[in-house]
Design a protein around this motif. Structure first.
Motif, short mmCIF file in Angstrom:
data_model
loop_
_atom_site.label_atom_id
_atom_site.label_comp_id
_atom_site.label_asym_id
_atom_site.label_seq_id
_atom_site.Cartn_x
_atom_site.Cartn_y
_atom_site.Cartn_z
N GLU A 32 0.83 -1.21 0.00
CA GLU A 32 0.00 0.00 0.00
C GLU A 32 0.86 1.26 0.00
OE1 GLU A 32 -2.48 0.15 3.43
OE2 GLU A 32 -0.92 0.96 4.73
N TYR A 33 2.16 1.07 0.24
CA TYR A 33 3.10 2.20 0.17
C TYR A 33 4.46 1.68 -0.24
CZ TYR A 33 5.88 6.29 1.40
OH TYR A 33 6.73 7.36 1.34
N PHE A 34 5.10 2.37 -1.20
CA PHE A 34 6.43 2.02 -1.67
C PHE A 34 7.14 3.31 -2.02
CE2 PHE A 34 9.63 1.11 -4.82
CZ PHE A 34 10.18 -0.12 -4.44
N GLU A 35 8.32 3.51 -1.43
CA GLU A 35 9.08 4.73 -1.70
C GLU A 35 10.56 4.38 -1.78
OE1 GLU A 35 11.74 8.02 -0.61
OE2 GLU A 35 11.17 6.43 0.79
N MET A 36 11.25 5.00 -2.74
CA MET A 36 12.68 4.75 -2.92
C MET A 36 13.39 6.08 -3.13
SD MET A 36 14.50 2.24 -5.72
CE MET A 36 16.27 2.03 -5.82
N HIS A 37 14.52 6.24 -2.45
CA HIS A 37 15.36 7.42 -2.65
C HIS A 37 16.81 7.02 -2.48
CE1 HIS A 37 14.76 7.47 1.78
NE2 HIS A 37 16.00 7.96 1.81
N ALA A 38 17.70 7.91 -2.87
CA ALA A 38 19.14 7.70 -2.66
C ALA A 38 19.67 8.89 -1.87
CB ALA A 38 19.87 7.58 -3.99
N THR A 39 20.62 8.60 -1.00
CA THR A 39 21.25 9.64 -0.18
C THR A 39 22.76 9.54 -0.32
OG1 THR A 39 19.46 9.69 1.46
CG2 THR A 39 21.63 10.47 2.18
N THR A 40 23.43 10.68 -0.41
CA THR A 40 24.88 10.74 -0.35
C THR A 40 25.27 11.54 0.89
OG1 THR A 40 25.17 10.61 -2.75
CG2 THR A 40 27.00 11.50 -1.48
N GLN A 41 26.05 10.91 1.78
CA GLN A 41 26.62 11.60 2.93
C GLN A 41 28.09 11.89 2.61
OE1 GLN A 41 26.25 9.72 6.73
NE2 GLN A 41 24.08 9.24 6.49
N MET A 42 28.49 13.14 2.70
CA MET A 42 29.88 13.50 2.46
C MET A 42 30.77 13.00 3.61
SD MET A 42 29.37 14.71 -0.40
CE MET A 42 28.09 15.49 -1.39
N ALA A 43 32.06 12.91 3.37
CA ALA A 43 32.99 12.52 4.43
C ALA A 43 32.86 13.47 5.61
CB ALA A 43 34.42 12.53 3.90
N GLY A 44 32.75 12.93 6.81
CA GLY A 44 32.61 13.75 8.00
C GLY A 44 31.19 14.20 8.30
N ALA A 45 30.22 13.77 7.50
CA ALA A 45 28.83 14.16 7.73
C ALA A 45 28.33 13.60 9.06
CB ALA A 45 27.94 13.64 6.60
N LYS A 46 27.44 14.33 9.71
CA LYS A 46 26.85 13.85 10.95
C LYS A 46 26.02 12.60 10.67
CE LYS A 46 26.51 18.39 13.18
NZ LYS A 46 25.59 19.38 13.77
N PRO A 47 26.04 11.62 11.57
CA PRO A 47 25.20 10.43 11.39
C PRO A 47 23.72 10.82 11.32
CG PRO A 47 26.79 10.09 13.16
CD PRO A 47 26.84 11.55 12.80
N SER A 48 22.95 10.01 10.64
CA SER A 48 21.51 10.25 10.63
C SER A 48 20.97 10.09 12.06
CB SER A 48 20.81 9.25 9.70
OG SER A 48 20.99 7.92 10.15
N THR A 49 19.95 10.84 12.37
CA THR A 49 19.36 10.77 13.71
C THR A 49 18.76 9.40 13.95
OG1 THR A 49 18.84 13.14 13.61
CG2 THR A 49 17.68 11.82 15.26
N ALA A 50 19.10 8.77 15.06
CA ALA A 50 18.56 7.44 15.38
C ALA A 50 17.04 7.53 15.51
CB ALA A 50 19.18 6.92 16.66
N HIS A 51 16.35 6.61 14.86
CA HIS A 51 14.89 6.60 14.91
C HIS A 51 14.38 5.20 14.59
CE1 HIS A 51 15.81 7.05 10.64
NE2 HIS A 51 14.60 6.59 10.38
N ALA A 52 13.11 4.97 14.81
CA ALA A 52 12.45 3.71 14.48
C ALA A 52 11.22 4.00 13.64
CB ALA A 52 12.05 2.96 15.75
N ASN A 53 10.94 3.14 12.68
CA ASN A 53 9.75 3.27 11.84
C ASN A 53 8.62 2.45 12.46
OD1 ASN A 53 11.23 4.68 9.78
ND2 ASN A 53 12.09 2.70 9.16
N GLU A 54 7.51 3.08 12.74
CA GLU A 54 6.42 2.38 13.42
C GLU A 54 5.86 1.24 12.58
OE1 GLU A 54 3.72 1.12 16.11
OE2 GLU A 54 5.35 2.55 16.44
N ASP A 55 5.60 1.49 11.30
CA ASP A 55 4.98 0.46 10.46
C ASP A 55 5.54 0.48 9.04
OD1 ASP A 55 3.93 2.85 9.66
OD2 ASP A 55 1.83 2.24 9.74
#
Length: 256
Positions: free
Chosen positions: A55-78
């Motif tokens: 019922e939901y499908f999403e795709m993306h790409a991310t580039t983190q540069m060298a030294g980038a801050k980590p992504s914020t820790a989180h959880a996906n409910e569903d």
């Protein structure tokens, strides 16, 4: 009043999903994706919609540069996720356990688990994120019994030779969202087809790693190179072939 609010929220959510387009079979080109810069990150929205089993499908790409801050820790409910490393080194932390993944490393991420991603290398880190929610009821216990979240490096997998090249199997299992989720990498050493055209009940994606291919889907032909991917709707006849004299490799994953 509380029940009225909940009912209205549910109706709004259903309406949002109803407005999402059905993802059609074809090819999605890396060069066509919009590039959005945000400080030490670059994102590329790729596709968002629904499919026969999701019922939901999403795709993306991310580039983190060298030294980038980590992504914020989180959880996906569903929401369940597949994450694929395109370039660089990724540190993946899930529920306090960390692993370093290299190119073609894969994460199969359960819902409701705390996680974060960071660049562990000296250059850019680029990765695909595939997020999805099943039309059927989420089954957390089924996902746990089937292996929970996985963090897999490509070089930890055995290469199985075949007549045209070979393959590496990442997993073939049920998850919290899927009755079956299967993923492997195929390598074709020479020009020609991987196999005879066929159809199956699962939806499928072919994500190109290297080389040049042509895919026939429902009598239509599409071409792809590294970073491009094919989407094949359930039950459509399809077949892929190497169109160059150099080796080609690609991820293939199916779900229902």
């Amino acid at each position: 009043m509380k029940y009225l609010f909940v009912s209205l929220f549910c109706l709004m959510t259903l309406s949002t999903f109803a407005q999402l387009p059905t993802i059609k079979s074809g090819v999605f080109k890396w060069s066509d994706h919009e590039v959005v810069s945000n400080g030490d990150r670059v994102s590329r929205p790729i596709v968002e919609g629904v499919s026969p089993h999701l019922e939901y499908f999403e795709m993306h790409a991310t580039t983190q540069m060298a030294g980038a801050k980590p992504s914020t820790a989180h959880a996906n409910e569903d929401i369940e996720e597949i994450i694929i490393v395109k370039e660089g080194l990724m540190k993946v932390t899930i529920e306090g356990k960390s692993t370093i993944l290299g190119v073609n490393g894969v994460v199969s991420l359960m819902p409701q688990q705390m996680h974060s991603l960071s660049n562990a290398g000296d250059g850019p880190l680029t990765y695909f994120v595939i997020r999805y929610r099943s039309k059927n009821k989420m089954d957390i216990e089924r996902g746990i019994v089937s292996g929970n979240s996985l963090m897999i490096n490509a070089d930890s997998l055995a290469f199985k030779p075949g007549k045209n090249g070979g393959s590496r199997s990442y997993f073939d299992r049920s998850t919290a969202m899927c009755e079956r989720l299967e993923m492997h990498v195929t390598t074709l050493d020479k020009r020609g087809p991987s196999h005879e055209p066929h159809a199956h009940g699962e939806s499928e994606m072919i994500l190109m790693i290297s080389g040049e291919t042509t895919m026939t889907i429902d009598s239509k032909e599409y071409s792809a190179t590294a970073g491009d991917f094919y989407f094949i709707e359930s039950q459509l006849v399809h077949g892929i072939r190497n169109t160059a004299d150099l080796p080609t490799s690609y991820f293939a994953f199916k779900w229902k």
